[in-house]
Design an enzyme around this catalytic site. Structure first.
Site, short mmCIF file in Angstrom:
data_model
loop_
_atom_site.label_atom_id
_atom_site.label_comp_id
_atom_site.label_asym_id
_atom_site.label_seq_id
_atom_site.Cartn_x
_atom_site.Cartn_y
_atom_site.Cartn_z
N ALA A 77 100.93 85.93 8.70
CA ALA A 77 102.31 85.49 8.48
C ALA A 77 102.81 85.80 7.07
O ALA A 77 104.02 85.97 6.86
CB ALA A 77 102.42 84.00 8.78
N GLU A 98 97.35 98.21 5.23
CA GLU A 98 97.83 96.99 5.90
C GLU A 98 97.59 97.13 7.40
O GLU A 98 97.94 98.17 7.97
CB GLU A 98 99.33 96.83 5.61
CG GLU A 98 99.97 95.65 6.32
CD GLU A 98 101.48 95.60 6.08
OE1 GLU A 98 101.99 96.29 5.16
OE2 GLU A 98 102.14 94.88 6.84
N HIS A 100 97.64 95.19 11.42
CA HIS A 100 98.08 94.10 12.31
C HIS A 100 97.52 94.34 13.70
O HIS A 100 97.55 95.47 14.20
CB HIS A 100 99.61 94.05 12.38
CG HIS A 100 100.25 93.79 11.07
ND1 HIS A 100 100.28 92.55 10.50
CD2 HIS A 100 100.82 94.64 10.18
CE1 HIS A 100 100.86 92.63 9.32
NE2 HIS A 100 101.19 93.88 9.09
C1 DQA Z 1 99.73 89.56 12.66
C2 DQA Z 1 101.24 89.61 12.94
C3 DQA Z 1 101.96 88.53 12.15
O1 DQA Z 1 103.35 88.58 12.41
C4 DQA Z 1 101.44 87.17 12.52
O2 DQA Z 1 102.05 86.17 11.70
C5 DQA Z 1 99.97 87.05 12.47
C6 DQA Z 1 99.15 88.18 12.91
C7 DQA Z 1 98.94 90.54 13.58
O3 DQA Z 1 97.79 90.82 13.26
O4 DQA Z 1 99.47 91.00 14.59
O5 DQA Z 1 99.41 86.00 12.15
O6 DQA Z 1 99.51 89.95 11.32
#
Ligand code: DQA
Length: 148
Positions: A77, A98, A100
């Site tokens: 987040a 980075e 996700h």
């Molecule tokens: C995240 C995506 C973010 O928006 C979210 O708050 C997370 C996980 C992901 O790995 O997809 O906690 O970083």
């Protein structure tokens, strides 16, 4: 070569946290996959998770004392809110990838902006555990390029 893997808030809940978005693997299982790949690539990992912004900032600041060559971070987040984490990455100048698990560009509008992206070398989003594994491969490749 030594790579720091940083996991942000709520990622300690992986496995039971919204599996339709983040998958079924626990953080321990993701870390185990990262360690397996690190062995294959012959690199050392330092892995940390925190729910606290300041702890993540401290970990980034301490990375240079630990001779860390690159950072792979899922800021969770804090991606969408943290000028402090962005500034820490810019301050230490360690090449950063980075990552996700989910595709943040397919989700709510507030998730579609990353404060970190402009100070990262690149971003990998939406590939589940492969975001981390490709992030680690990218970090190693970036360092290898840096070293000629
Ligand atoms: C995240 C995506 C973010 O928006 C979210 O708050 C997370 C996980 C992901 O790995 O997809 O906690 O970083």
């Amino acid at each position: 070569m030594k790579i720091l893997i940083l996991h942000g808030p709520n990622l300690n809940l992986l496995g039971k946290r919204e599996p339709q978005l983040y998958g079924n693997l626990t953080l321990g299982q993701i870390n185990a996959e990262l360690e397996r790949l690190a062995q294959e690539l012959n690199v050392e990992l330092v892995i940390e998770q925190s729910n606290y912004e300041g702890v993540l900032v401290d970990a980034i600041q301490h990375a240079s004392d630990q001779n860390i060559d690159a950072l792979v971070i899922n800021p969770a987040a804090y991606t969408h809110s943290s000028v402090a984490i962005r500034d820490a990455i810019a301050a230490v100048g360690i090449p950063t990838v980075e990552v996700h698990l989910s595709n943040i560009y397919k989700r709510e509008e507030f998730r579609q902006h990353s404060y970190l992206a402009p100070v990262a070398v690149g971003q990998i989003s939406g590939l589940g555990v492969n975001s981390y594994l490709l992030g680690l491969r990218a970090a190693v490749a970036i360092c290898s390029m840096d070293n000629g």
